[in-house]
Design a protein around this motif. Structure first.
Motif, PDB file in Angstrom:
ATOM      1  N   GLU A   6       0.835  -1.199   0.000  1.00 40.31           N
ATOM      2  CA  GLU A   6       0.000   0.000   0.000  1.00 40.31           C
ATOM      3  C   GLU A   6       0.868   1.247   0.000  1.00 40.31           C
ATOM      4  OE1 GLU A   6      -2.168  -2.849   3.013  1.00 40.31           O
ATOM      5  OE2 GLU A   6      -0.114  -2.175   2.651  1.00 40.31           O
ATOM      6  N   SER A   7       0.327   2.307  -0.560  1.00 38.05           N
ATOM      7  CA  SER A   7       0.987   3.603  -0.520  1.00 38.05           C
ATOM      8  C   SER A   7      -0.077   4.690  -0.635  1.00 38.05           C
ATOM      9  CB  SER A   7       2.012   3.741  -1.646  1.00 38.05           C
ATOM     10  OG  SER A   7       1.390   3.634  -2.913  1.00 38.05           O
ATOM     11  N   GLY A   8       0.336   5.926  -0.331  1.00 34.57           N
ATOM     12  CA  GLY A   8      -0.566   7.049  -0.502  1.00 34.57           C
ATOM     13  C   GLY A   8      -1.177   7.597   0.773  1.00 34.57           C
ATOM     14  N   GLY A   9      -0.921   6.937   1.883  1.00 34.88           N
ATOM     15  CA  GLY A   9      -1.453   7.453   3.139  1.00 34.88           C
ATOM     16  C   GLY A   9      -0.756   8.732   3.544  1.00 34.88           C
ATOM     17  N   GLY A  10      -1.285   9.377   4.578  1.00 32.78           N
ATOM     18  CA  GLY A  10      -0.675  10.605   5.059  1.00 32.78           C
ATOM     19  C   GLY A  10      -1.625  11.365   5.952  1.00 32.78           C
ATOM     20  N   ARG A  11      -1.284  12.619   6.180  1.00 32.59           N
ATOM     21  CA  ARG A  11      -2.089  13.485   7.021  1.00 32.59           C
ATOM     22  C   ARG A  11      -2.747  14.549   6.168  1.00 32.59           C
ATOM     23  NH1 ARG A  11      -2.124  14.881  12.447  1.00 32.59           N
ATOM     24  NH2 ARG A  11      -0.434  13.398  12.829  1.00 32.59           N
ATOM     25  N   VAL A  12      -4.027  14.768   6.387  1.00 31.57           N
ATOM     26  CA  VAL A  12      -4.776  15.746   5.608  1.00 31.57           C
ATOM     27  C   VAL A  12      -5.818  16.403   6.512  1.00 31.57           C
ATOM     28  CG1 VAL A  12      -6.497  14.057   4.826  1.00 31.57           C
ATOM     29  CG2 VAL A  12      -6.009  16.068   3.412  1.00 31.57           C
ATOM     30  N   GLN A  13      -6.207  17.600   6.165  1.00 31.75           N
ATOM     31  CA  GLN A  13      -7.251  18.277   6.929  1.00 31.75           C
ATOM     32  C   GLN A  13      -8.629  17.784   6.493  1.00 31.75           C
ATOM     33  OE1 GLN A  13      -6.584  22.534   6.567  1.00 31.75           O
ATOM     34  NE2 GLN A  13      -5.459  22.533   8.495  1.00 31.75           N
ATOM     35  N   ALA A  14      -9.567  17.923   7.376  1.00 32.69           N
ATOM     36  CA  ALA A  14     -10.942  17.529   7.068  1.00 32.69           C
ATOM     37  C   ALA A  14     -11.406  18.232   5.801  1.00 32.69           C
ATOM     38  CB  ALA A  14     -11.865  17.867   8.229  1.00 32.69           C
ATOM     39  N   GLY A  15     -12.071  17.466   4.946  1.00 33.91           N
ATOM     40  CA  GLY A  15     -12.517  17.994   3.665  1.00 33.91           C
ATOM     41  C   GLY A  15     -11.548  17.735   2.534  1.00 33.91           C
ATOM     42  N   GLY A  16     -10.354  17.306   2.881  1.00 30.61           N
ATOM     43  CA  GLY A  16      -9.339  17.042   1.872  1.00 30.61           C
ATOM     44  C   GLY A  16      -9.478  15.685   1.225  1.00 30.61           C
ATOM     45  N   SER A  17      -8.497  15.365   0.376  1.00 30.83           N
ATOM     46  CA  SER A  17      -8.535  14.125  -0.386  1.00 30.83           C
ATOM     47  C   SER A  17      -7.191  13.407  -0.317  1.00 30.83           C
ATOM     48  CB  SER A  17      -8.848  14.406  -1.858  1.00 30.83           C
ATOM     49  OG  SER A  17     -10.113  15.012  -2.013  1.00 30.83           O
ATOM     50  N   THR A 104     -13.313 -13.912   4.662  1.00 32.12           N
ATOM     51  CA  THR A 104     -11.957 -13.421   4.877  1.00 32.12           C
ATOM     52  C   THR A 104     -11.099 -13.613   3.630  1.00 32.12           C
ATOM     53  OG1 THR A 104     -12.130 -13.996   7.213  1.00 32.12           O
ATOM     54  CG2 THR A 104      -9.922 -13.622   6.334  1.00 32.12           C
ATOM     55  N   LEU A 105     -10.339 -12.591   3.299  1.00 30.67           N
ATOM     56  CA  LEU A 105      -9.452 -12.671   2.145  1.00 30.67           C
ATOM     57  C   LEU A 105      -8.103 -13.269   2.545  1.00 30.67           C
ATOM     58  CD1 LEU A 105     -10.422  -9.325   0.444  1.00 30.67           C
ATOM     59  CD2 LEU A 105     -10.993 -11.630  -0.303  1.00 30.67           C
ATOM     60  N   ASP A 106      -7.359 -13.674   1.532  1.00 32.51           N
ATOM     61  CA  ASP A 106      -6.193 -14.517   1.767  1.00 32.51           C
ATOM     62  C   ASP A 106      -4.883 -13.757   1.959  1.00 32.51           C
ATOM     63  OD1 ASP A 106      -8.191 -15.870  -0.364  1.00 32.51           O
ATOM     64  OD2 ASP A 106      -7.351 -17.416   0.954  1.00 32.51           O
ATOM     65  N   TYR A 107      -4.753 -12.635   1.298  1.00 30.21           N
ATOM     66  CA  TYR A 107      -3.500 -11.881   1.338  1.00 30.21           C
ATOM     67  C   TYR A 107      -3.762 -10.464   1.820  1.00 30.21           C
ATOM     68  CZ  TYR A 107      -1.920 -15.740  -1.553  1.00 30.21           C
ATOM     69  OH  TYR A 107      -1.623 -16.989  -2.031  1.00 30.21           O
ATOM     70  N   TRP A 108      -2.816  -9.989   2.630  1.00 28.20           N
ATOM     71  CA  TRP A 108      -2.970  -8.658   3.232  1.00 28.20           C
ATOM     72  C   TRP A 108      -1.679  -7.860   3.108  1.00 28.20           C
ATOM     73  CZ3 TRP A 108      -7.481  -6.959   5.652  1.00 28.20           C
ATOM     74  CH2 TRP A 108      -8.494  -7.919   5.734  1.00 28.20           C
ATOM     75  N   GLY A 109      -1.855  -6.553   2.930  1.00 29.26           N
ATOM     76  CA  GLY A 109      -0.708  -5.669   2.955  1.00 29.26           C
ATOM     77  C   GLY A 109      -0.365  -5.262   4.376  1.00 29.26           C
ATOM     78  N   GLN A 110       0.672  -4.453   4.506  1.00 26.64           N
ATOM     79  CA  GLN A 110       1.148  -4.031   5.820  1.00 26.64           C
ATOM     80  C   GLN A 110       0.354  -2.845   6.373  1.00 26.64           C
ATOM     81  OE1 GLN A 110       3.607  -5.613   7.720  1.00 26.64           O
ATOM     82  NE2 GLN A 110       3.110  -7.132   6.163  1.00 26.64           N
ATOM     83  N   GLY A 111      -0.364  -2.171   5.531  1.00 26.13           N
ATOM     84  CA  GLY A 111      -1.173  -1.049   5.986  1.00 26.13           C
ATOM     85  C   GLY A 111      -0.505   0.294   5.750  1.00 26.13           C
ATOM     86  N   THR A 112      -1.342   1.310   5.603  1.00 22.95           N
ATOM     87  CA  THR A 112      -0.857   2.676   5.462  1.00 22.95           C
ATOM     88  C   THR A 112      -1.723   3.584   6.326  1.00 22.95           C
ATOM     89  OG1 THR A 112      -0.267   4.416   3.868  1.00 22.95           O
ATOM     90  CG2 THR A 112      -2.257   3.151   3.388  1.00 22.95           C
ATOM     91  N   GLN A 113      -1.081   4.484   7.041  1.00 23.34           N
ATOM     92  CA  GLN A 113      -1.800   5.335   7.992  1.00 23.34           C
ATOM     93  C   GLN A 113      -2.440   6.522   7.280  1.00 23.34           C
ATOM     94  OE1 GLN A 113      -2.124   5.084  11.551  1.00 23.34           O
ATOM     95  NE2 GLN A 113      -3.579   6.764  11.222  1.00 23.34           N
ATOM     96  N   VAL A 114      -3.697   6.745   7.599  1.00 24.74           N
ATOM     97  CA  VAL A 114      -4.414   7.934   7.145  1.00 24.74           C
ATOM     98  C   VAL A 114      -4.863   8.703   8.381  1.00 24.74           C
ATOM     99  CG1 VAL A 114      -6.486   8.791   5.997  1.00 24.74           C
ATOM    100  CG2 VAL A 114      -5.173   6.918   4.982  1.00 24.74           C
ATOM    101  N   THR A 115      -4.485   9.957   8.455  1.00 23.67           N
ATOM    102  CA  THR A 115      -4.857  10.794   9.586  1.00 23.67           C
ATOM    103  C   THR A 115      -5.547  12.044   9.065  1.00 23.67           C
ATOM    104  OG1 THR A 115      -2.960  10.021  10.864  1.00 23.67           O
ATOM    105  CG2 THR A 115      -4.041  12.030  11.611  1.00 23.67           C
ATOM    106  N   VAL A 116      -6.766  12.268   9.544  1.00 27.13           N
ATOM    107  CA  VAL A 116      -7.552  13.426   9.124  1.00 27.13           C
ATOM    108  C   VAL A 116      -7.740  14.326  10.338  1.00 27.13           C
ATOM    109  CG1 VAL A 116      -9.652  14.233   8.029  1.00 27.13           C
ATOM    110  CG2 VAL A 116      -8.724  11.979   7.445  1.00 27.13           C
ATOM    111  N   SER A 117      -7.240  15.531  10.232  1.00 29.42           N
ATOM    112  CA  SER A 117      -7.347  16.472  11.337  1.00 29.42           C
ATOM    113  C   SER A 117      -8.516  17.420  11.120  1.00 29.42           C
ATOM    114  CB  SER A 117      -6.047  17.256  11.484  1.00 29.42           C
ATOM    115  OG  SER A 117      -5.754  17.945  10.287  1.00 29.42           O
ATOM    116  N   SER A 118      -9.094  17.831  12.235  1.00 23.71           N
ATOM    117  CA  SER A 118     -10.271  18.716  12.151  1.00 23.71           C
ATOM    118  C   SER A 118      -9.863  20.178  12.121  1.00 23.71           C
ATOM    119  CB  SER A 118     -11.182  18.452  13.341  1.00 23.71           C
ATOM    120  OG  SER A 118     -10.475  18.659  14.539  1.00 23.71           O
TER     121      SER A 118
END
Length: 118
Positions: A6-17, A104-118
């Motif tokens: 996975e990729s593309g996670g991050g920190r964004v303000q509310a209303g963002g993309s 349940t699915l068979d394969y999983w990624g490591q995860g990516t953090q998404v943080t949305v601030s108000s």
């Protein structure tokens, strides 16, 4: 052994993309279904959205109209476009793939953090 990255996670303000990507080490056409799950601190993992080999999609009620799941078979990648993000979307997002249509699915990624601030 299939790997999902996975990729593309991050920190964004509310209303963002944000757009999350999940790249598979092999052909995603071999899977009946791929999906994005998320898990927030202190909460159970929940299904966000799933897509089948024929591109049929399913979304959690909480993200309908805001998130869009798509796939690029040529790049062996699925994408989760997340718009109008809310603080309650904050979680670790996991990509999953497998052959079960509903379980349940068979394969999983490591995860990516998404943080949305108000």
């Amino acid at each position: 052994q299939v790997q999902l990255v996975e990729s593309g996670g991050g920190r964004v303000q509310a209303g963002g993309s944000l757009r999350l990507s999940c790249a598979a080490s092999g052909s995603i056409l071999s899977f009946n279904r791929m999906a994005w799950y998320r898990q927030a601190p202190g909460k159970e993992r929940e299904l966000v959205a799933s897509i089948t080999r024929d591109r049929s999609t399913n979304y959690a009620d909480s993200v309908k109209g805001r998130f869009t799941l798509s796939r690029d078979n040529g790049k062996n990648t699925i994408y989760l476009q997340m718009n109008a993000l809310k603080p309650e979307d904050t979680a670790v997002y996991y990509c999953a793939a497998g052959w079960s249509w509903t379980g349940t699915l068979d394969y999983w990624g490591q995860g990516t953090q998404v943080t949305v601030s108000s």
